[in-house]
Design an enzyme around this catalytic site. Structure first.
Site, short mmCIF file in Angstrom:
data_model
loop_
_atom_site.label_atom_id
_atom_site.label_comp_id
_atom_site.label_asym_id
_atom_site.label_seq_id
_atom_site.Cartn_x
_atom_site.Cartn_y
_atom_site.Cartn_z
N ARG A 34 28.64 39.99 46.36
CA ARG A 34 28.52 38.71 45.59
C ARG A 34 27.16 38.14 45.57
O ARG A 34 26.43 38.15 46.66
CB ARG A 34 29.61 37.60 46.03
CG ARG A 34 30.98 38.35 45.85
CD ARG A 34 32.00 37.18 46.37
NE ARG A 34 33.26 37.40 46.46
CZ ARG A 34 34.08 38.43 47.08
NH1 ARG A 34 33.53 38.81 48.26
NH2 ARG A 34 35.34 38.72 46.95
N LYS A 61 34.13 34.99 51.02
CA LYS A 61 35.10 34.15 50.30
C LYS A 61 36.74 34.58 51.04
O LYS A 61 37.20 33.43 51.02
CB LYS A 61 35.20 34.89 49.01
CG LYS A 61 36.23 34.21 47.52
CD LYS A 61 36.01 34.76 46.50
CE LYS A 61 36.39 33.86 45.48
NZ LYS A 61 36.48 34.54 44.08
N ARG A 109 27.32 42.41 39.74
CA ARG A 109 28.68 42.52 40.56
C ARG A 109 29.60 43.48 39.47
O ARG A 109 30.25 44.63 39.87
CB ARG A 109 29.22 41.57 41.05
CG ARG A 109 30.56 41.83 41.89
CD ARG A 109 30.87 40.57 42.74
NE ARG A 109 32.17 40.64 43.23
CZ ARG A 109 32.36 40.84 44.48
NH1 ARG A 109 31.79 41.84 45.10
NH2 ARG A 109 33.95 40.82 44.93
N HIS A 134 37.97 43.09 48.02
CA HIS A 134 39.31 42.28 47.49
C HIS A 134 40.29 42.83 48.41
O HIS A 134 40.39 44.08 48.97
CB HIS A 134 39.36 42.74 46.22
CG HIS A 134 38.70 42.14 45.11
ND1 HIS A 134 38.65 42.76 44.00
CD2 HIS A 134 37.98 41.22 45.08
CE1 HIS A 134 37.74 41.55 43.04
NE2 HIS A 134 37.43 40.79 44.08
N TYR A 149 38.33 42.13 37.06
CA TYR A 149 37.32 42.95 36.37
C TYR A 149 37.79 43.89 35.50
O TYR A 149 37.61 45.21 35.07
CB TYR A 149 36.77 44.04 37.45
CG TYR A 149 35.76 43.01 38.39
CD1 TYR A 149 34.63 42.43 38.09
CD2 TYR A 149 36.36 42.76 39.74
CE1 TYR A 149 33.99 41.93 38.74
CE2 TYR A 149 35.58 42.26 40.51
CZ TYR A 149 34.38 41.51 40.06
OH TYR A 149 33.58 40.57 41.09
#
Length: 254
Positions: free
Chosen positions: A67, A117, A196, A219, A229
């Site tokens: 990211r 994140k 990304r 993820h 995505y």
């Protein structure tokens, strides 16, 4: 007495009312959906970035899928080299770049609290040779810049920083990146986060399983990757038809 009672009633009414209801909020506009570079466009961007101060940033983002806030927070002690004799990773700040295998610890992000994140986002990514070479060159240039700037340098140990060592501002990164995409003949309607998306698209086009892609981008599971995505992932539903065409051929008739 009556006037006083009226004023008290009005005051109670003002307190009970939600004043936010009196505010007319502006209508927002929908954000532009993120896009992904094709392989040819990605190669053009890499070439256009070669003489930019953002070169290593672009290479790392495109080839690892980190990211943008993770790239901005990356520190040199989180760029590591593999030492075969010790069977461990060591920071390049201690062992240098004269090694064959490198990785980055994606543990921090340029966000509130300084963490990634999610906990799952903390990951170690081996670097492609292209990214390792770009970081080696970037490290050399940064060392020269430190000497040139002298006492004005503020050492935050950041891989990507300003000309005096301070953290990069997201808006400045966007402007610099758009200069690169313009030089690549792609216009200025691109943002760094789409590197990304491009990583995911290129991985998917090369047949990398979605489970592996989810791990690479940090993820917690494939459902997040598919949701975020979905436009970059190659439709898995075509696999069955492609496989049968390979096995039986598309020219056979029953």
């Amino acid at each position: 007495m009556l006037k006083r009672a009226i004023r008290q009633a009005q005051a109670r009414d003002m307190v009970l009312r939600n004043v936010a209801e009196l505010v007319t909020t502006p209508t927002g506009t929908d954000g532009r959906p993120s896009r992904a570079l094709t392989r040819q466009e990605a190669e053009a961007v890499l070439k256009a970035a070669e003489f930019s101060e953002l070169h290593a940033y672009v290479v790392l983002s495109l080839t690892t899928g980190v990211r943008t806030e993770e790239a901005r927070a990356l520190r040199w002690d989180h760029v590591v080299a593999w030492i075969p004799s010790l069977k461990t990773w060591h920071p390049v700040t201690e062992v240098g770049f004269q090694h064959k295998k490198f990785a980055i610890y994606v543990w921090r992000a340029d966000r509130e609290g300084g963490d990634t994140k999610t906990r799952k986002s903390r990951r170690t990514l081996e670097l492609p040779k292209l990214a390792a070479r770009a970081l080696r060159q970037h490290h050399t240039r940064q060392a020269i810049l430190k000497l040139k700037v002298g006492e004005a340098w503020q050492d935050h140990n950041l891989v990507f920083c300003t000309s005096v060592g301070t953290p990069l501002d997201a808006s400045n990164v966007r402007r610099a990146f758009r200069k690169i995409t313009k030089r690549a003949g792609l216009g200025t309607a691109w943002s760094p986060r789409e590197l990304r998306h491009s990583f995911v698209s290129i991985m998917s086009d090369q047949g990398v399983p979605i489970e592996a892609i989810a791990d690479l981008v940090g993820h917690a599971g494939t459902s997040v990757t598919e949701a975020v995505y979905r436009h970059q992932l190659r439709p898995v539903i075509t696999k069955g038809a492609q496989t049968m065409n390979t096995i039986f051929g598309d020219s056979r008739h029953g």
